[in-house]
Design a protein around this motif. Structure first.
Motif, PDB file in Angstrom:
ATOM      1  N   MET A  92       0.822  -1.209   0.000  1.00 55.90           N
ATOM      2  CA  MET A  92       0.000   0.000   0.000  1.00 55.90           C
ATOM      3  C   MET A  92       0.859   1.264   0.000  1.00 55.90           C
ATOM      4  SD  MET A  92      -3.253  -0.793  -0.141  1.00 55.90           S
ATOM      5  CE  MET A  92      -2.654  -1.810  -1.456  1.00 55.90           C
ATOM      6  N   ASP A  96       2.445   2.834  -6.880  1.00 53.83           N
ATOM      7  CA  ASP A  96       1.405   2.250  -7.727  1.00 53.83           C
ATOM      8  C   ASP A  96       0.365   1.443  -6.935  1.00 53.83           C
ATOM      9  OD1 ASP A  96       2.815  -0.023  -7.015  1.00 53.83           O
ATOM     10  OD2 ASP A  96       3.270  -0.645  -9.073  1.00 53.83           O
ATOM     11  N   GLY A  97       0.508   1.405  -5.605  1.00 55.79           N
ATOM     12  CA  GLY A  97      -0.454   0.684  -4.774  1.00 55.79           C
ATOM     13  C   GLY A  97      -0.268  -0.816  -4.755  1.00 55.79           C
ATOM     14  N   GLY A 100      -2.909  -3.894  -4.426  1.00 55.65           N
ATOM     15  CA  GLY A 100      -4.140  -3.181  -4.118  1.00 55.65           C
ATOM     16  C   GLY A 100      -5.004  -3.832  -3.053  1.00 55.65           C
TER      17      GLY A 100
END
Length: 133
Positions: A92, A96-97, A100
């Motif tokens: 996280m 770019d996460g 996700g």
């Protein structure tokens, strides 16, 4: 019949992931929390533990060994939860996460289910219910 099928499925999953811990440890090393001593050895021996737990879980005529496998795999799932949480936090924090929330939230929710599944598949006595011999 259902328990036998789900026991075999869980054992197959654990055997495969255990093999991957040994054959390709890099992804597991990448999510290990900082401060764990001897990370390569930990990943290797957790792979061995998963494989042995899977073998124990599949024992058709030895309830005690099957129960030991179920307890061992449940404890294993509990003990690796911090690595899963660490992976969630690290992912996280990426720009770019990472994988996700759609990946990590179900994974966090699934951990207690996997713990229960191992105990159930191993026919471990829970909440005072009498088990067959």
């Amino acid at each position: 019949m259902i328990r036998s099928l789900l026991r075999a499925a869980l054992a197959g999953i654990y055997a495969f992931v255990g093999y991957m811990h040994i054959a390709a440890p890099e992804p597991f090393l990448a999510i290990m929390p900082a401060g764990i001593p001897f990370p390569q050895a930990v990943v290797f021996w957790t792979g061995v533990a998963e494989i042995l737990g899977a073998i124990a879980l599949l024992q058709p005529f030895n309830l005690r060994l099957r129960q030991a496998g179920g307890i061992g795999l449940a404890l294993y799932a509990l003990c690796v939860w911090p690595a899963n949480i660490n992976h969630f936090i690290m992912d996280m924090a990426r720009d770019d996460g990472g994988l996700g929330l759609a990946y990590h939230v179900p994974r966090m929710i699934a951990q207690p289910v996997v713990i229960w599944w191992a105990l159930w598949a191993g026919e471990v006595q829970i909440f005072g219910r009498k088990q067959r011999r």
